[in-house]
Design an enzyme around this catalytic site. Sequence first.
Site, PDB file in Angstrom:
ATOM      1  N   SER A  19       0.838  -1.194   0.000  1.00 40.05           N
ATOM      2  CA  SER A  19       0.000   0.000   0.000  1.00 40.05           C
ATOM      3  C   SER A  19       0.874   1.245   0.000  1.00 40.05           C
ATOM      4  O   SER A  19       2.033   1.211   0.445  1.00 40.05           O
ATOM      5  CB  SER A  19      -0.901   0.009   1.246  1.00 40.05           C
ATOM      6  OG  SER A  19      -1.560   1.253   1.413  1.00 40.05           O
ATOM      7  N   TYR A  28      -3.059  -0.990  10.419  1.00 42.04           N
ATOM      8  CA  TYR A  28      -2.810  -1.252   9.005  1.00 42.04           C
ATOM      9  C   TYR A  28      -1.498  -0.600   8.574  1.00 42.04           C
ATOM     10  O   TYR A  28      -0.672  -1.209   7.891  1.00 42.04           O
ATOM     11  CB  TYR A  28      -3.975  -0.724   8.177  1.00 42.04           C
ATOM     12  CG  TYR A  28      -3.937  -1.107   6.715  1.00 42.04           C
ATOM     13  CD1 TYR A  28      -4.335  -2.376   6.297  1.00 42.04           C
ATOM     14  CD2 TYR A  28      -3.507  -0.205   5.757  1.00 42.04           C
ATOM     15  CE1 TYR A  28      -4.307  -2.732   4.957  1.00 42.04           C
ATOM     16  CE2 TYR A  28      -3.467  -0.541   4.410  1.00 42.04           C
ATOM     17  CZ  TYR A  28      -3.878  -1.805   4.018  1.00 42.04           C
ATOM     18  OH  TYR A  28      -3.835  -2.155   2.687  1.00 42.04           O
TER      19      TYR A  28
END
Length: 312
Positions: free
Chosen positions: A136, A149
Amino acid sequence: MSSRVVVLTGASSGIGRAAALAFAARGDRLVLAARGADDLTKVAAACGNDPLVVPTDITRRGDLDALLNRAVERYGHVDVWVDSAAVMAYGTFEDVPPEVFDHMIATDLLGSANVARTALRQFRAQGHGTLIGVSSLLSHVTVPYISAYVTAKWGQRGLFRSLQQETRDAPGIHVCLVAPGSVDTPIYTSAANYAGFVGRPPPPVDSAERIAARVVRLAGKPRPSVSVGATNRLIELGFTLLPPVYDVLVTPLMRRGGLSRQAIDGTDGNVFGPRPRVEGGPGRWSRAQVGAVVAGAALVAGASVRRLLPRN
């Protein structure tokens, strides 16, 4: 165009599902893995050509051993392994229950390590193979309200960078990492949530199919890392070069862009087990909405810069 054996962990939805369909369209032989058997069966039907379906929890090393054994029993080897399995939780660090935080790290970071260990063992034995991790933009920058996350993705990037160094002795083995920006997938609506509002990908938002196309391309022409997103580099630049401005902007932008106005009670979502997912969600932005977020960001940025400028 040669057919390859491709294992996909996290294949039941989002980028994993899109990648499975893209590899299937190319004629590759697939092994589909995720926690949810029902969703995997649907993906397999959409792919055609009788993919091998193996329900798998990547936090369990025994599940991954069984997955690899099933793949080798059917096809004899593995050419490509794509790992996009991930879960997410919204809320401040203090509001997210410790057990939710810990299990997210177990899935998104330690699970990724489990996959890498299993794949590399097979690649070493056969002398070749390409491991592709889906990371990401948040492995390069930080944002509030999804600290678990962010923590996992920063750790995953460090792990894969080390693996790239450790596999330099094996020219036939490639370790790659894809870093998408915002992508319209079910991870936002199925996430654990303690922020009060359903999450959504902040604009600009890419489709899962665009990321999947890059994954397929990377499988054919491996590179250590690829960033996919119109504003990824700009955001990284702001994070690195202008941290005071970035820190002022990121919280209001996350509130406006990363959280919808759809209220939600506290929930652990799909962190501890699979739940039915619906592709898409409150992630589709109109031009007016995007314009409002950009205009608001510009106003906040202007005010921040003025505060940082020296005064006479």
